[in-house]
Design a protein around this motif. Structure first.
Motif, short mmCIF file in Angstrom:
data_model
loop_
_atom_site.label_atom_id
_atom_site.label_comp_id
_atom_site.label_asym_id
_atom_site.label_seq_id
_atom_site.Cartn_x
_atom_site.Cartn_y
_atom_site.Cartn_z
N VAL A 91 2.20 -11.92 -2.77
CA VAL A 91 1.22 -12.64 -1.97
C VAL A 91 1.85 -13.11 -0.66
N ASP A 92 3.11 -13.50 -0.69
CA ASP A 92 3.74 -13.93 0.56
C ASP A 92 4.00 -12.76 1.49
N LEU A 93 4.40 -11.62 0.94
CA LEU A 93 4.57 -10.43 1.80
C LEU A 93 3.23 -10.07 2.45
N ALA A 94 2.17 -10.14 1.65
CA ALA A 94 0.84 -9.81 2.19
C ALA A 94 0.40 -10.85 3.22
N PHE A 95 0.68 -12.12 2.92
CA PHE A 95 0.25 -13.17 3.86
C PHE A 95 1.06 -13.14 5.15
#
Lengths: 557, 318
Positions: A377-381
């Protein structure tokens, strides 16, 4: 059929039909297909975080069943998906709502949402890093059980040891983990989005596998198996019934109520939040319209199947009454609950899986599912927030250096550094200062972002019909005389308004309103127009070109 | 600082490679961006011709190396998709298709005809759509066959001052679509020395003190406007350290000519992925890049004052 294509030499590379290298476009490069876009959408959702929202719903409302909220939440995003499709087809760029609103309604309105997204999503990076850190003990415990390692289980205890920080009691070990987590995310984000998307997809597959394993556990164990396993886990054979009895004693209503299930819908709307986020990287999608719609459809369908499926299996194996009772007494009557069992109440399905699992592989999957989800989720965000920053910088709202694209990785390298740096500041700040009030209305923030995109879809066919005209009819597509884009926009707006309404009506659940929290929301949203007017005015004083020109979209016909 | 008064606004785009949609956007840019002059700086022709085989009520073509078959009713959509990636298409019966397969000269002739036909169509479109006050300048690039020059020069609404000096308001536009050698042996390639001579021949006649805008398709070497992937002899990217090696591929002759003549502005293209603005001596050089395959028209707005001095720029993506 032979390849008889005639081609001349070109500075853009030999034609791809001959299998040779084709040079890229300037700026962000369109190289994301449906799998990559689906990975980004699913990662933005954080598939395993549903257990947190299940827990939140069960904790805050009595007599909740999640099937209806899960379906209604999906329906709201399903409608929004079509509204956003029109926006992305009209303006196939990176930057999401900022780009749509600035081109369709007014640059100041676009900047309002753009700056808010840049700040809000950077905060989300920090929140996810903290969330991952808080699940490290569960992960270490699971791995300790899997590998029979007392070192791992004691590390779980050590990392949570606390001390007094500036305003709050904090766990330095967890803070260091969260910061290190963001540094790793930042380093990973300097590679091309295509590579990152492959990693994200791998992490999403890992999460889905964890769900499948959980589902298998629930499907292959009877209700009595769970009752017995919980008894063993807790060292108390009557633990299951004791939890339910404690709920009765605390006058907690168990069962199902339609009204409660409706109020819990915003939890499930937020549960799906991110499922459409491939539009933020619209400048890097191959065939943006169709790639986006397929990625979103696949993601929504997969989430419905996985989430509703696991919920139904949990209801069957664990029992709805127990889940409702555990969520409420585990938090509101923690002392008595702790006397019954040490099973972490907010771990939800992952905790139940840990109780039922007998083999180390399952424990490893359960232990690593949350860290994997948060990393994804952090890579995507980072991808999402940097595209918003890139778009703002490209239009000169932010310093132009933030729109710099690395020639090697085609990623907005400076924007990545800034986003991660802001995330780290939020992480450290949130750990040593009491900023809970500032971020109290985060749920409302996300709902307002959805509302803004939906409104943009309503305005699109009226303000910029030239961008979506059907060449065959020389008019926008209509149903009953009303532009189709506006119809989807209106329905999506109603869904967003419903969500906003419930969130506002239940401040005790979705975030209390205080001067600080509301003030933060106002500052985040209204700093955008102020920045826009200051930057524009300063530019007009020194330049002959109004920066608003860069925000005009050229009609295709 | 007071707002400087502009006397001329130029909208510059380049490398649209046969994209109909980008050309329509190019024409629309005059009104949307309030430009006085539109300049399209070369590589306007598509990259190739895709013959579409018509047989038994279906159409087949090889697109990006893949065989695509659609019903006749979907022919226009197929042709639009082919155009989007910078190629032309022609629907051919069995006999003609086989001739195109066997006869390279015939295919080449059909390709050139397709380019000319499209450029003629674009010229007519410009005549229909452009306001009479807007000047529309289109110059060729190395990917454009020499055959399009007469088409452009003959069009009443288009100005094509290739290898000439042309006045636009307070500035003189010097245009040249020639480039240094590429791996693809196109029609307008010259050695660095020969290119330097050709560029000097265009600029030498400029009156002393005239404010010149250099519309040179080739970007100056090492300017940051010319970064591209290094290719090996098989035209595949060279990988160093696990990543494509990126090197400057611009022209040293263009750089030297810019340093010597110091035009106020340099307009460049050629390298799609190297969008940027860079000052070389007193010259502000631009490469707006290209994203034609995504239907996005990248461009740059440049303002000049009454004396022909450069005022400011703004990159656009529309």
């Amino acid at each position: 059929m032979a390849d008889s294509t005639m081609s001349r030499g070109t500075s853009a590379g030999r034609p791809a039909s001959q299998g040779l290298f084709t040079r890229q476009s300037s700026g962000l490069v369109r190289e994301l297909g449906i799998p990559a876009a689906t990975g980004i959408a699913l990662a933005s959702v954080a598939v395993v975080n549903t257990f947190i929202n299940f827990y939140g719903g069960l904790l805050n409302f009595s007599q909740v069943d999640m099937v209806l909220p899960l379906l209604l939440g999906a329906a709201i995003w399903f409608v929004a998906m079509f509204a956003y499709r029109y926006l992305l087809q009209a303006i196939p760029r990176a930057g999401g709502e900022y780009i749509y609103l600035s081109r369709i309604i007014h640059p100041a309105i676009g900047t309002m949402v753009g700056i808010a997204c840049a700040v809000g999503f950077s905060y989300t990076l920090a929140a996810n890093a903290n969330f991952a850190a808080n699940y490290v003990p569960l992960a270490l415990n699971s791995l300790g059980l899997a590998f029979n390692s007392s070192a791992l289980t004691s590390a779980a205890g050590n990392i949570t040891s606390t001390t007094q920080c500036i305003q709050v009691t904090c766990a330095p070990g967890l803070v260091i983990f969260a910061v290190a987590f963001l540094v790793i995310v930042g380093l990973g984000s300097i590679f091309s989005l295509r590579r990152i998307a492959q990693v994200i997809l791998g992490l999403v597959i890992f999460q889905v596998l964890a769900f499948v394993i959980l589902g298998f556990l629930f499907a292959t164990h009877s209700h009595q198996d769970f009752v017995n396993a919980l008894g063993s886990f807790s060292g108390k054979g009557s633990a299951y019934q004791d939890v339910i009895n404690l709920a009765h004693k605390d006058n907690i209503a168990l069962g199902v109520s339609l009204g409660a299930s409706i109020f819990v819908v915003p939890f499930m709307v937020l549960n799906y939040n991110g499922v459409l986020y491939s539009y933020y990287v619209g400048g890097e999608l191959k065939r943006p319209g169709s790639t986006y719609i397929w990625a979103s459809l696949i993601s929504i369908a997969l989430l419905i199947v996985v989430w509703v499926g696991v919920w139904l299996l949990m209801v069957n194996t664990i029992g709805l009454d127990f889940m409702q009772a555990q969520a409420q007494v585990g938090t509101n009557d923690a002392a008595n609950y702790g006397a019954i069992t040490s099973l972490q109440a907010n771990a939800g399905g992952l905790g139940y899986g840990l109780v039922l699992s007998g083999d180390p592989i399952t424990k490893i999957f359960i232990g690593l599912a949350v860290p994997a989800a948060e990393l994804a989720v952090d890579l995507a965000f980072v991808a999402v927030v940097t595209r918003v920053i890139f778009a703002l910088a490209f239009d000169r709202i932010l310093p132009i250096g933030l729109a710099k694209i690395s020639e090697r990785s085609q990623s907005p390298i400076n924007a990545v550094l800034v986003a991660v740096a802001i995330g780290i500041v939020f992480t450290i700040g949130g750990s040593i200062l009491n900023i809970a009030a500032i971020s109290a209305n985060l749920a409302l923030f996300f709902a307002l972002v959805l509302l803004s995109g939906s409104v943009a879809a309503i305005f699109l066919p009226f303000r910029r019909p030239d961008l979506i005209k059907n060449p065959a009819t020389n008019d926008v597509d209509r149903v009953g005389g009303i532009p189709t884009a506006a119809i989807w926009g209106v329905i999506s707006t109603l869904g967003a308004l419903f969500t906003v309404g419930v969130i506002i009506s239940k401040p005790n659940v979705f975030g209390a309103f205080s001067y600080v929290s509301v003030g933060s929301l106002i500052v985040i949203f209204f700093s955008g127009p102020i920045i826009y007017f200051i930057v524009r005015q300063r530019r007009l004083q020194s330049s002959s070109i109004d920066m608003g020109l860069a925000m005009r979209e050229l009609p295709p016909e | 600082m007071a707002n400087k008064k502009r006397a001329l606004r130029v909208y510059f785009a380049t490398d649209i490679h046969g994209s109909d949609r980008c050309f329509r956007k190019f024409l629309a840019a005059a009104k949307v961006y309030e430009a006085d002059a539109l300049v399209l700086g070369g590589d306007i022709a598509g990259k190739g011709l895709v013959p579409i085989r018509s047989h038994n009520g279906s159409l087949s073509a090889r697109v990006r190396g893949e065989l695509v078959t659609v019903r006749v009713a979907e022919g226009e959509r197929l042709r639009a998709e082919i155009n989007r990636i910078g190629f032309y298409s022609v629907i051919a019966g069995e006999d003609e298709f086989e001739r195109m397969e066997d006869d390279a000269a015939y295919l080449s002739q059909a390709f050139t005809a397709a380019i000319a036909e499209q450029v003629e169509g674009w010229c007519r479109l410009a005549e229909e759509r452009l306001d009479s006050k807007v000047r529309c300048i289109i110059t060729p690039g190395n990917d454009d066959p020499l055959a399009i020059d007469p088409v452009l020069k003959a069009a009443p609404r288009i100005e094509c001052p290739e290898r000439e000096l042309m006045e636009i308001g307070p500035v003189l536009l010097a245009s040249c679509g020639d480039v240094t050698p590429t791996p693809w042996n196109t029609e307008r390639e010259f050695s660095e020395d020969a290119l330097a001579e050709r560029l000097s021949a265009i600029l030498d006649p400029a009156p002393k003190g005239a404010k010149v805008v250099a519309n040179f398709h080739n970007p100056p070497y090492g300017s940051g406007l010319d970064f591209a992937a290094e290719l090996d002899e098989t035209l595949l990217p060279v990988i160093r350290g696990g990543r494509p090696s990126i090197i400057p591929v611009g022209s040293k002759a263009v750089r030297e000519v810019i340093k010597k003549y110091q035009p106020v502005v340099g307009l460049h293209g050629h390298i799609h992925e190297s969008k940027g603005a860079q000052r070389i001596s007193k010259t502000m050089c631009f490469n707006p890049g290209s994203e034609y395959s995504s239907d996005v028209l990248r461009g740059v707005l440049i303002d000049f004052d009454g004396a022909g001095d450069y005022l400011d720029f703004l990159f656009t993506a529309g």
